[in-house]
Design an enzyme around this catalytic site. Structure first.
Site, PDB file in Angstrom:
ATOM      1  N   LYS A  23      -4.213  11.197   5.866  1.00 41.57           N
ATOM      2  CA  LYS A  23      -3.107  12.001   6.413  1.00 41.57           C
ATOM      3  C   LYS A  23      -2.991  13.320   5.633  1.00 41.57           C
ATOM      4  O   LYS A  23      -2.714  14.373   6.208  1.00 41.57           O
ATOM      5  CB  LYS A  23      -1.782  11.225   6.330  1.00 41.57           C
ATOM      6  CG  LYS A  23      -1.711   9.970   7.190  1.00 41.57           C
ATOM      7  CD  LYS A  23      -1.741  10.244   8.677  1.00 41.57           C
ATOM      8  CE  LYS A  23      -0.461  10.871   9.188  1.00 41.57           C
ATOM      9  NZ  LYS A  23      -0.498  11.007  10.680  1.00 41.57           N
TER      10      LYS A  23
ATOM     11  N   TYR B 191      -5.256   5.477   3.530  1.00 39.97           N
ATOM     12  CA  TYR B 191      -4.418   5.964   4.648  1.00 39.97           C
ATOM     13  C   TYR B 191      -3.776   7.303   4.302  1.00 39.97           C
ATOM     14  O   TYR B 191      -3.922   8.296   5.028  1.00 39.97           O
ATOM     15  CB  TYR B 191      -3.340   4.926   4.993  1.00 39.97           C
ATOM     16  CG  TYR B 191      -2.189   5.499   5.803  1.00 39.97           C
ATOM     17  CD1 TYR B 191      -2.382   5.936   7.116  1.00 39.97           C
ATOM     18  CD2 TYR B 191      -0.905   5.630   5.252  1.00 39.97           C
ATOM     19  CE1 TYR B 191      -1.329   6.476   7.856  1.00 39.97           C
ATOM     20  CE2 TYR B 191       0.143   6.161   5.981  1.00 39.97           C
ATOM     21  CZ  TYR B 191      -0.066   6.590   7.287  1.00 39.97           C
ATOM     22  OH  TYR B 191       0.963   7.126   8.014  1.00 39.97           O
TER      23      TYR B 191
ATOM     24  N   ARG C 155      11.491   1.931  -0.559  1.00 39.20           N
ATOM     25  CA  ARG C 155      11.185   2.791   0.584  1.00 39.20           C
ATOM     26  C   ARG C 155      12.498   3.336   1.137  1.00 39.20           C
ATOM     27  O   ARG C 155      13.540   2.680   1.044  1.00 39.20           O
ATOM     28  CB  ARG C 155      10.473   1.997   1.706  1.00 39.20           C
ATOM     29  CG  ARG C 155       9.143   1.344   1.297  1.00 39.20           C
ATOM     30  CD  ARG C 155       8.079   2.395   1.061  1.00 39.20           C
ATOM     31  NE  ARG C 155       6.754   1.875   0.749  1.00 39.20           N
ATOM     32  CZ  ARG C 155       6.263   1.737  -0.491  1.00 39.20           C
ATOM     33  NH1 ARG C 155       7.001   2.048  -1.536  1.00 39.20           N
ATOM     34  NH2 ARG C 155       5.028   1.324  -0.684  1.00 39.20           N
TER      35      ARG C 155
ATOM     36  N   THR D   5       3.381  12.104   7.016  1.00 42.87           N
ATOM     37  CA  THR D   5       4.134  11.031   6.349  1.00 42.87           C
ATOM     38  C   THR D   5       4.520  11.444   4.933  1.00 42.87           C
ATOM     39  O   THR D   5       3.805  12.238   4.296  1.00 42.87           O
ATOM     40  CB  THR D   5       3.268   9.751   6.291  1.00 42.87           C
ATOM     41  OG1 THR D   5       3.831   8.845   5.346  1.00 42.87           O
ATOM     42  CG2 THR D   5       1.835  10.027   5.869  1.00 42.87           C
ATOM     43  N   ASP D   6       5.608  10.857   4.441  1.00 40.94           N
ATOM     44  CA  ASP D   6       6.006  11.101   3.039  1.00 40.94           C
ATOM     45  C   ASP D   6       4.965  10.542   2.067  1.00 40.94           C
ATOM     46  O   ASP D   6       4.950  10.910   0.893  1.00 40.94           O
ATOM     47  CB  ASP D   6       7.390  10.510   2.743  1.00 40.94           C
ATOM     48  CG  ASP D   6       7.498   8.998   2.924  1.00 40.94           C
ATOM     49  OD1 ASP D   6       6.517   8.358   3.373  1.00 40.94           O
ATOM     50  OD2 ASP D   6       8.568   8.445   2.615  1.00 40.94           O
ATOM     51  N   GLU D   7       4.083   9.663   2.573  1.00 38.97           N
ATOM     52  CA  GLU D   7       3.122   9.016   1.672  1.00 38.97           C
ATOM     53  C   GLU D   7       2.101   9.997   1.114  1.00 38.97           C
ATOM     54  O   GLU D   7       1.433   9.699   0.125  1.00 38.97           O
ATOM     55  CB  GLU D   7       2.438   7.835   2.387  1.00 38.97           C
ATOM     56  CG  GLU D   7       3.460   6.816   2.849  1.00 38.97           C
ATOM     57  CD  GLU D   7       2.881   5.493   3.313  1.00 38.97           C
ATOM     58  OE1 GLU D   7       1.786   5.122   2.877  1.00 38.97           O
ATOM     59  OE2 GLU D   7       3.558   4.823   4.129  1.00 38.97           O
TER      60      GLU D   7
HETATM   61  P1  NAD Z   1       0.986   3.012  15.482  1.00 40.51           P
HETATM   62  O1  NAD Z   1      -0.155   2.451  14.715  1.00 40.51           O
HETATM   63  O2  NAD Z   1       2.045   2.104  15.987  1.00 40.51           O
HETATM   64  O3  NAD Z   1       0.421   3.810  16.760  1.00 40.51           O
HETATM   65  C1  NAD Z   1      -0.700   4.640  16.664  1.00 40.51           C
HETATM   66  C2  NAD Z   1      -1.151   4.980  18.089  1.00 40.51           C
HETATM   67  O4  NAD Z   1      -2.294   5.863  17.986  1.00 40.51           O
HETATM   68  C3  NAD Z   1      -1.603   3.764  18.895  1.00 40.51           C
HETATM   69  O5  NAD Z   1      -1.083   3.826  20.209  1.00 40.51           O
HETATM   70  C4  NAD Z   1      -3.129   3.888  18.930  1.00 40.51           C
HETATM   71  O6  NAD Z   1      -3.711   3.314  20.097  1.00 40.51           O
HETATM   72  C5  NAD Z   1      -3.302   5.403  18.886  1.00 40.51           C
HETATM   73  N1  NAD Z   1      -4.612   5.800  18.360  1.00 40.51           N
HETATM   74  C6  NAD Z   1      -5.213   5.350  17.227  1.00 40.51           C
HETATM   75  N2  NAD Z   1      -6.416   5.936  17.088  1.00 40.51           N
HETATM   76  C7  NAD Z   1      -6.569   6.777  18.136  1.00 40.51           C
HETATM   77  C8  NAD Z   1      -7.608   7.669  18.547  1.00 40.51           C
HETATM   78  N3  NAD Z   1      -8.740   7.803  17.848  1.00 40.51           N
HETATM   79  N4  NAD Z   1      -7.425   8.394  19.671  1.00 40.51           N
HETATM   80  C9  NAD Z   1      -6.281   8.267  20.410  1.00 40.51           C
HETATM   81  N5  NAD Z   1      -5.286   7.423  20.088  1.00 40.51           N
HETATM   82  C10 NAD Z   1      -5.425   6.690  18.960  1.00 40.51           C
HETATM   83  O7  NAD Z   1       1.581   4.152  14.554  1.00 40.51           O
HETATM   84  P2  NAD Z   1       3.079   4.674  14.418  1.00 40.51           P
HETATM   85  O8  NAD Z   1       3.777   3.868  13.398  1.00 40.51           O
HETATM   86  O9  NAD Z   1       3.671   4.850  15.766  1.00 40.51           O
HETATM   87  O10 NAD Z   1       2.821   6.103  13.763  1.00 40.51           O
HETATM   88  C11 NAD Z   1       2.674   7.271  14.572  1.00 40.51           C
HETATM   89  C12 NAD Z   1       2.436   8.458  13.646  1.00 40.51           C
HETATM   90  O11 NAD Z   1       3.534   8.617  12.744  1.00 40.51           O
HETATM   91  C13 NAD Z   1       1.190   8.322  12.780  1.00 40.51           C
HETATM   92  O12 NAD Z   1       0.562   9.569  12.707  1.00 40.51           O
HETATM   93  C14 NAD Z   1       1.746   7.914  11.419  1.00 40.51           C
HETATM   94  O13 NAD Z   1       0.879   8.345  10.373  1.00 40.51           O
HETATM   95  C15 NAD Z   1       3.063   8.658  11.406  1.00 40.51           C
HETATM   96  N6  NAD Z   1       4.140   8.059  10.573  1.00 40.51           N
HETATM   97  C16 NAD Z   1       4.474   6.745  10.719  1.00 40.51           C
HETATM   98  C17 NAD Z   1       5.518   6.220   9.957  1.00 40.51           C
HETATM   99  C18 NAD Z   1       5.953   4.782  10.109  1.00 40.51           C
HETATM  100  O14 NAD Z   1       6.811   4.320   9.361  1.00 40.51           O
HETATM  101  N7  NAD Z   1       5.430   4.029  11.081  1.00 40.51           N
HETATM  102  C19 NAD Z   1       6.205   7.036   9.042  1.00 40.51           C
HETATM  103  C20 NAD Z   1       5.823   8.387   8.922  1.00 40.51           C
HETATM  104  C21 NAD Z   1       4.798   8.884   9.702  1.00 40.51           C
HETATM  105  P1  TYD Z   2       4.522  -1.253   5.256  1.00 37.14           P
HETATM  106  O1  TYD Z   2       5.408  -1.653   6.389  1.00 37.14           O
HETATM  107  O2  TYD Z   2       3.071  -1.622   5.315  1.00 37.14           O
HETATM  108  O3  TYD Z   2       4.725   0.314   5.054  1.00 37.14           O
HETATM  109  P2  TYD Z   2       4.171   1.321   3.878  1.00 37.14           P
HETATM  110  O4  TYD Z   2       3.173   0.631   3.067  1.00 37.14           O
HETATM  111  O5  TYD Z   2       3.565   2.410   4.705  1.00 37.14           O
HETATM  112  O6  TYD Z   2       5.394   1.732   3.117  1.00 37.14           O
HETATM  113  O7  TYD Z   2       5.101  -1.885   3.932  1.00 37.14           O
HETATM  114  C1  TYD Z   2       6.385  -1.543   3.434  1.00 37.14           C
HETATM  115  C2  TYD Z   2       6.507  -2.129   2.040  1.00 37.14           C
HETATM  116  O8  TYD Z   2       6.502  -3.565   2.142  1.00 37.14           O
HETATM  117  C3  TYD Z   2       5.349  -1.769   1.113  1.00 37.14           C
HETATM  118  O9  TYD Z   2       5.870  -1.569  -0.201  1.00 37.14           O
HETATM  119  C4  TYD Z   2       4.473  -3.003   1.144  1.00 37.14           C
HETATM  120  C5  TYD Z   2       5.469  -4.134   1.333  1.00 37.14           C
HETATM  121  N1  TYD Z   2       4.960  -5.327   2.046  1.00 37.14           N
HETATM  122  C6  TYD Z   2       5.018  -6.586   1.419  1.00 37.14           C
HETATM  123  O10 TYD Z   2       5.495  -6.736   0.271  1.00 37.14           O
HETATM  124  N2  TYD Z   2       4.541  -7.661   2.113  1.00 37.14           N
HETATM  125  C7  TYD Z   2       3.991  -7.559   3.366  1.00 37.14           C
HETATM  126  O11 TYD Z   2       3.546  -8.595   3.933  1.00 37.14           O
HETATM  127  C8  TYD Z   2       3.956  -6.259   3.992  1.00 37.14           C
HETATM  128  C9  TYD Z   2       3.386  -6.091   5.367  1.00 37.14           C
HETATM  129  C10 TYD Z   2       4.458  -5.178   3.284  1.00 37.14           C
END
Ligand code: NAD
Ligand code: TYD
Length: 333
Positions: free
Chosen positions: A152, A148, A212, A122-124
């Protein structure tokens, strides 16, 4: 290609499976997912019935589960993670277990079997930017702010250390915030869609001016596919859409797309809240010829329509545990 995808019952992974079934239908796919609160086998329908998609319900931090999952595959896409910053603030042990220990277990298994592995990071991990700073490049030092992003970042460090020490084929992607279908409703966009539809206030952390970069999940997944097919061992690839928006802008645009009034409620800020994320995707654009294809307006409108059309999906995943999470995260604000 026989592919292992971890975490594919979640948001990004399930969209990836749908994309692969459509665009790489000859591949066979094995999913390893422990089906936490964020993972739903139903997200993989209708493909679970296919011969070419197999689900192993198991834990990436469990050696026996991982060894079983890697057997006979050609490559690993590692998405499984605890993925929500607010939950990591409430308690980070599960983040260390899944994101650090789990990634380490997979790296070990990949090393023993000589498999290429892509870590979906992640970019985070870079930390945050000031309003005028240039977007993060892959050379930017890692400086995570939340439990988190720290977990990562630790996983990324292990991956790159295995490249250097064992000459292992590990590749890392660092993407910005995703949006699209089947995102668990704790995240900003689906959460606010739910609030707006119920006529409930939208809780904005702090002043709502945090920024974001938003990418459609299909564009992220196409970038992951490009890294798998054309990427180089040991490389890190930023993935971004150059669509920077404040949280307030996102919520206002959701109201417009839903044709509903939005009531904003400013609430206590998230501790350690990153002010701005932005990644420079020039390297993946230049080296792998990837470009985002879904513009924000079109992507937001199709995403909103998906949530309107799939209210039963949202209801089906709002368990008692989700309600108690909402109380822990928002009750005191
Ligand atoms: P999500 O939380 O929707 O899904 C995570 C999945 O991982 C779920 O199906 C969960 O059951 C599974 N999981 C959790 N713990 C596990 C374990 N111990 N063993 C096996 N499976 C397990 O997450 P997402 O948003 O789909 O993100 C997927 C990946 O992309 C993550 O690695 C996240 O860090 C990365 N990512 C997400 C975003 C975003 O905006 N959502 C952006 C950049 C990177
Ligand atoms: P989020 O979807 O949790 O992603 P990330 O923290 O990984 O960027 O949140 C996106 C942005 O929205 C973040 O700056 C936190 C903000 N946010 C709120 O202000 N209120 C909320 O209820 C939630 C869930 C997020």
């Amino acid at each position: 290609m026989r592919l292992l995808v971890t975490g594919a019952a979640g948001f990004i992974g399930s969209n990836l499976i749908h994309l692969l079934r459509h665009e790489r239908s000859e591949w066979s796919i094995r999913v390893l997912d422990s089906l936490t609160y964020a993972g739903h086998a139903g997200n993989l329908e209708p493909h679970l019935g296919d011969q070419s998609v197999e689900l192993i319900v198991g834990d990436v931090a469990n050696t026996a589960d991982v060894n079983r999952a890697v057997e006979g595959v050609d490559a690993i896409l590692h998405l499984a993670a605890e993925s929500h910053v607010d939950r990591s603030i409430l308690g980070s042990a599960a983040f260390v277990q899944t994101n650090v220990v789990g990634t380490h277990r997979l790296l070990e298994a990949a090393r023993k079997s000589g498999l290429p592995m892509i870590i979906i990071s992640t970019d985070e991990v870079y930390g945050d930017l000031g309003p005028k700073d240039p977007a993060f490049t892959e050379q930017h030092p890692i400086k995570p702010s939340s439990p988190y992003s720290a977990s990562k970042a630790a996983a990324d460090h292990f991956g790159l250390s295995f490249v250097r020490t064992y000459d292992q084929d590990v590749r890392i992607t660092r993407c910005c915030n995703n949006y699209g279908p089947r995102q668990f409703p704790e995240k900003l966009i689906p959460f606010m869609i739910g609030q707006i539809l119920q006529g409930a206030p939208c809780p904005m952390y702090g002043d709502g001016q945090q920024v974001r970069d938003w990418i459609h999940v299909d564009d992220h997944n196409r970038a992951v596919l490009a890294v798998l097919e054309k990427g180089e061992a040991g490389e890190v690839y930023n993935i971004g859409a150059r669509e920077e928006l404040t949280n307030l802008q996102v919520v206002e645009q959701l109201g417009l797309a839903l044709e509903r009034t939005v009531e904003i409620e400013f609430v206590a800020d998230r501790p350690g809240h990153d002010r701005r994320y932005a990644v420079n995707p020039a390297k993946i654009e230049r080296d792998l010829h990837w470009q985002p294809t879904v513009d924000w307006k079109t992507g937001l409108s199709s995403t909103v329509q998906w949530y309107l059309d799939n209210s039963e999906w949202i209801e089906s995943i709002k368990s008692g545990a989700y309600k108690s999470y909402l109380k822990s995260n928002y009750g005191h604000r």
